[in-house]
Write an enzyme that holds these catalytic residues in place. Structure first.
Site, mmCIF file in Angstrom:
data_model
loop_
_atom_site.group_PDB
_atom_site.id
_atom_site.type_symbol
_atom_site.label_atom_id
_atom_site.label_comp_id
_atom_site.label_asym_id
_atom_site.label_seq_id
_atom_site.Cartn_x
_atom_site.Cartn_y
_atom_site.Cartn_z
ATOM 1 N N CYS A 235 51.245 -10.362 -11.497
ATOM 2 C CA CYS A 235 52.358 -9.600 -10.925
ATOM 3 C C CYS A 235 51.918 -8.179 -10.557
ATOM 4 O O CYS A 235 50.933 -8.000 -9.851
ATOM 5 C CB CYS A 235 53.538 -9.610 -11.905
ATOM 6 S SG CYS A 235 55.085 -8.983 -11.211
ATOM 7 N N ASP A 328 56.958 -19.508 -6.494
ATOM 8 C CA ASP A 328 57.217 -18.150 -6.974
ATOM 9 C C ASP A 328 58.412 -17.574 -6.219
ATOM 10 O O ASP A 328 58.395 -17.477 -4.992
ATOM 11 C CB ASP A 328 55.970 -17.288 -6.736
ATOM 12 C CG ASP A 328 56.069 -15.897 -7.341
ATOM 13 O OD1 ASP A 328 57.168 -15.487 -7.742
ATOM 14 O OD2 ASP A 328 55.025 -15.217 -7.399
ATOM 15 N N HIS A 362 56.276 -18.066 -10.941
ATOM 16 C CA HIS A 362 55.600 -16.764 -11.003
ATOM 17 C C HIS A 362 54.828 -16.571 -12.306
ATOM 18 O O HIS A 362 53.698 -16.085 -12.295
ATOM 19 C CB HIS A 362 56.648 -15.659 -10.857
ATOM 20 C CG HIS A 362 56.079 -14.278 -10.800
ATOM 21 N ND1 HIS A 362 55.359 -13.811 -9.724
ATOM 22 C CD2 HIS A 362 56.115 -13.246 -11.704
ATOM 23 C CE1 HIS A 362 54.982 -12.556 -9.945
ATOM 24 N NE2 HIS A 362 55.426 -12.192 -11.143
#
EC number: 2.3.1.65
Length: 420
Positions: A235, A328, A362
């Site tokens: 991330c 994601d 994600h």
């Protein structure tokens, strides 16, 4: 008499467990349940139904679940299909050194809820210990200069390949991935950069010189094998990891899990230079039917279309492993990775590998971790949709973890010959 067995009873969380049932009547249908409580007391649980063989046995490596939280042959399905009793809760191990997750496995008759209560008699049960740290791994609390974090060292004299582990927008210090990497032979620095100790309470800028200090700290350690270090990042951590790989010559191997290839929200500052965030389109922030926020379209009109916003990844000297969850819902990770790869290819570089997983979300964690498809985040209201489908996400976690270790060993330890 029914007997439930599991081998091994105590192991690292990324190691599989062989679960079997014997002593059933032929073709008997039973329920297997798994549950654990995290360090805060939050309950996670799962269940699956199985039919015994003609000799009264169930083997999760062979037999298919008839239903429950998953269907099909999935030896570790009871682990990765766990769901939190409290919605929007992510399973995060905080105390990695002293306490394992204790997973309760229960064998029982198929049950039917009666007035909201589960009526089921137990046939057998056992408790598994799932550790995030192997015997002999040491943890060193790091508070040196500006650096804050925890250094995990494998047992032995070393030297070991060094890795810096970076998480994302949740802030604080996450240690579970670093301790697990150290259990597999990497000297790993879990590096906090906001929301921990005396670090800033909010992330307002990314000071790359802070991360440079982290690299230098790691390389100074006598048990760390130089001359370069690796990065494992996810991330916003992957955004920082990419920026480090471009600006710091000591970075020789970078794993980027579902990260942007541009400055997304907070300016990056390095040696007097300021790299401003990419403009985003707030009108593309959406809320789904469950009231969860999705951000993956917010850069459609800027970074997704125009490479002028992208990091100059072609200037990096090290190697890259892109790990992408194609479902994601927080970032358009597949597009961002392909853009970065296109820049490398345009410059004639072949220093990259792409692992792209359909159905993965994600938060790609170590193997057998439950899918966290949505959770609360500091300073974000309402909660965030991370995406992911349970079975393909679990497969992505298992495959990518092995590939991450291979990649890091290949590029940090020149004498490495893959045995994974």
């Amino acid at each position: 008499m029914a007997k439930l067995t599991a081998v091994p009873l105590s192991a690292l969380v990324d190691e599989p467990v062989h679960i079997r049932v014997t002593g059933l009547t032929p073709f008997q249908v039973v329920c297997l349940q798994a549950s654990l409580k995290d360090d805060k007391g939050n309950l996670f649980n799962s269940q699956a139904f199985y039919r015994a063989s003609e000799v009264g046995e169930v083997d999760l490596e062979r037999d298919s679940s008839l239903g429950g939280d998953y269907m099909g042959v999935h030896p570790m399905g009871l682990f990765w299909s766990m769901k939190p009793e409290k919605l929007l809760t992510r399973l995060v191990k905080r105390d990695v050194m002293n306490r394992p997750h204790k997973v309760h496995i229960k064998l029982c008759h198929p049950y039917f809820p009666v007035e909201g209560k589960v009526i089921s008699s137990s046939l057998d049960s056992l408790i598994l210990e799932r550790w995030y740290v192997a015997p002999g791994v040491t943890r060193i609390h790091v508070k040196e200069g500006r650096i804050r974090g925890a250094l995990f060292l494998p047992p032995g004299e070393g030297p070991f390949p060094g890795v810096i582990d970076l998480f994302g927008g949740a802030g604080g210090l996450f240690e579970f991935r670093a301790s697990l990497l150290a259990s597999h032979g990497f000297a790993t620095l879990a590096l906090a950069y906001w929301g921990y100790d005396d670090l800033p309470s909010r992330l307002e800028k990314v000071d790359l010189e802070y991360f440079e200090e982290g690299v230098e700290f790691l390389l100074r350690h006598p048990k760390v094998l130089g001359p370069g270090v690796g990065i494992l990042s996810v991330c916003i951590g992957a955004e920082i990891g990419l920026s480090m790989a471009i600006n710091l010559k000591q970075i020789t191997a970078t794993v980027l899990i579902n990260g942007p290839n541009f400055v997304s929200s907070n300016p990056h500052v390095y040696r007097g230079k300021v790299f401003q965030p990419t403009p985003c389109s707030e009108e593309f922030v959406t809320t789904n039917a469950l009231g969860l926020v999705e951000f993956y379209r917010t850069f459609e009109e800027t970074a997704d279309k125009d490479s002028k916003y992208c990091f100059p990844i072609e200037k990096a000297h090290g190697h890259f492993l892109f790990v992408v969850g194609e479902d994601d819902k927080n970032l358009n990770s597949k597009v961002h990775a392909k853009q970065a790869i296109a820049q490398l290819m345009k410059s004639g570089k072949k220093n990259w590998t792409l692992l792209s997983y359909p159905g993965a979300g994600h938060l790609i964690e170590p193997p057998y971790s439950p899918l966290c498809s949505a959770s609360r985040m500091p300073f974000v209201i309402p909660s965030i949709n991370w995406g992911g489908e349970v079975i393909p996400h679990a497969a992505a976690q298992e495959h990518s973890w092995k590939e991450i270790q291979k990649f890091l060993k290949q590029h940090l330890n020149p004498g490495f010959n893959s045995q994974l």
